[in-house]
Scaffold this active site. Structure first.
Site, short mmCIF file in Angstrom:
data_model
loop_
_atom_site.label_atom_id
_atom_site.label_comp_id
_atom_site.label_asym_id
_atom_site.label_seq_id
_atom_site.Cartn_x
_atom_site.Cartn_y
_atom_site.Cartn_z
N ASN A 10 -16.58 -15.72 68.19
CA ASN A 10 -15.32 -16.29 67.72
C ASN A 10 -14.92 -17.37 68.72
O ASN A 10 -14.47 -17.07 69.82
CB ASN A 10 -14.25 -15.18 67.64
CG ASN A 10 -12.88 -15.74 67.26
OD1 ASN A 10 -12.75 -16.92 66.92
ND2 ASN A 10 -11.87 -14.89 67.31
N LYS A 12 -12.53 -19.36 68.56
CA LYS A 12 -11.08 -19.59 68.60
C LYS A 12 -10.78 -21.10 68.59
O LYS A 12 -11.51 -21.86 67.95
CB LYS A 12 -10.46 -18.88 69.81
CG LYS A 12 -10.83 -17.38 69.82
CD LYS A 12 -10.02 -16.55 70.77
CE LYS A 12 -10.50 -15.11 70.69
NZ LYS A 12 -9.73 -14.21 71.55
N HIS A 99 -7.11 -11.01 62.79
CA HIS A 99 -7.27 -11.03 64.24
C HIS A 99 -5.89 -10.80 64.88
O HIS A 99 -4.88 -11.25 64.36
CB HIS A 99 -7.85 -12.38 64.68
CG HIS A 99 -8.30 -12.37 66.10
ND1 HIS A 99 -7.43 -12.47 67.15
CD2 HIS A 99 -9.54 -12.22 66.64
CE1 HIS A 99 -8.11 -12.40 68.28
NE2 HIS A 99 -9.39 -12.25 68.00
N GLU A 101 -4.48 -12.18 67.23
CA GLU A 101 -3.74 -13.41 67.51
C GLU A 101 -3.02 -13.90 66.26
O GLU A 101 -1.94 -14.47 66.32
CB GLU A 101 -4.70 -14.48 68.08
CG GLU A 101 -5.10 -14.13 69.51
CD GLU A 101 -6.50 -14.54 69.92
OE1 GLU A 101 -7.09 -15.42 69.28
OE2 GLU A 101 -7.00 -13.95 70.91
N GLU A 171 -10.84 -4.38 67.90
CA GLU A 171 -10.53 -5.23 69.05
C GLU A 171 -9.24 -4.74 69.69
O GLU A 171 -8.14 -5.12 69.25
CB GLU A 171 -10.35 -6.68 68.60
CG GLU A 171 -11.58 -7.29 67.96
CD GLU A 171 -11.63 -8.80 68.12
OE1 GLU A 171 -12.65 -9.28 68.60
OE2 GLU A 171 -10.65 -9.48 67.80
N GLY A 177 -9.53 -11.22 75.92
CA GLY A 177 -9.28 -12.31 76.86
C GLY A 177 -8.77 -11.86 78.22
O GLY A 177 -8.29 -12.67 79.01
N SER A 217 -13.42 -8.79 75.57
CA SER A 217 -14.09 -8.99 76.87
C SER A 217 -15.52 -8.45 76.88
O SER A 217 -15.99 -7.92 77.89
CB SER A 217 -13.27 -8.37 78.00
OG SER A 217 -12.01 -9.01 78.08
#
Ligand code: 13P
Length: 259
Positions: A10, A12, A99, A101, A171, A177, A217
């Site tokens: 991904n 992003k 996701h 985010e 996730e 991250g 990660s």
């Protein structure tokens, strides 16, 4: 039941166009050495590069190009949005939905995500549906409850035939991250819980076939241990997918028993 292993990147909102082409070309030049019949690669790229990257990857059986979002309607007055039919028309095969985010920064709710999943499937796009708890929720022992709600509301309106074409990604928000990955045991625990939810709803002939990826990660130095857990069927990789060497190293760490 043998499930495919899926190693997905991904990207992003990273990389310039020349950088994205270079990364793709590096991956294309090396991946064949480390892939087998049961491993697939998906690159989730920014919309603006999707057509070009899909062209570069054309006719590579094991490597697909996806995008990171879509709008659930076919067409219409939705300024700034991208439809599944548009994605179909440029050779996109998969789409990330839900996701963290998007859930957090763009306030996307379970019902809207369920609509997106349904729409993606209707247009023959593979939805990679993301779920995961925050650090606070884990600390408060709410992980299972959060996962159950996200999975149930996002996916359980689907028929058995429909859900067979879905990929799930676990996730944990606290691992995305942050450099702090879930341990292999933590990942396995949640993955097997997700599979048990699928089994209760659809039976094991369905739950045994659905790939569940881990994201958060994942790096060359932790991938092998996470990927060897029985209910972990691959990775959805952010930061480490932006460097060809790291991404290829993760591909190399797919356990041979999955090969
Ligand atoms: P990182 O690998 O950078 O933690 O990102 C994971 C992720 O969000 C993939 O969708």
């Amino acid at each position: 039941m043998k499930r495919n292993t899926i190693i997905a990147g991904n990207w992003k909102m990273h990389l310039s166009y020349p950088e994205s082409v270079q990364l793709t070309e590096q991956i294309l030049s090396e991946y064949k050495n480390y892939i087998n019949n049961h491993t697939k690669i998906i690159l989730f790229v920014p919309f603006v590069y999707a057509q070009s990257i899909a062209r570069l990857c054309l006719h590579r059986g094991e490597i697909y190009v996806g995008v990171q979002n879509m709008y659930p309607e076919k067409s219409g007055a939705y300024t700034g949005e991208i439809s599944p039919t548009m994605l179909n028309s440029i050779g996109i095969k998969a789409v990330i939905i839900g996701h963290s985010e998007r859930r957090t920064l763009f306030h996307e709710k379970d019902e809207f995500l369920a609509k997106k999943v349904k729409s993606a499937l209707e247009h023959h796009l593979i939805p990679v549906f993301c779920v995961g708890e925050t650090f606070e929720e884990r600390e408060n022992n709410q992980t299972q409850e959060v996962i159950r709600t996200q999975v149930t509301k996002g996916l359980f309106d689907l028929s058995s035939e429909e859900i067979k074409n879905v990929i799930i990604a676990y996730e944990p928000v606290w691992a995305i991250g942050t450099g702090k990955n879930a341990t292999p045991e933590q990942a396995q625990e949640v993955h097997s819980y997700i599979r048990s939810l699928l089994q209760t709803q659809y039976g094991s002939s369905v739950s045994d076939t659905i790939p569940i990826l881990y994201g958060g990660s994942m790096k060359p130095d932790n991938a092998a241990q996470i990927l060897q857990k029985p209910d972990v069927d691959g990775g959805l990789i952010g930061g480490a997918s932006l460097k060809a060497q790291d991404f290829i190293a993760i591909l190399q760490s797919v356990p041979q028993s999955n090969a």
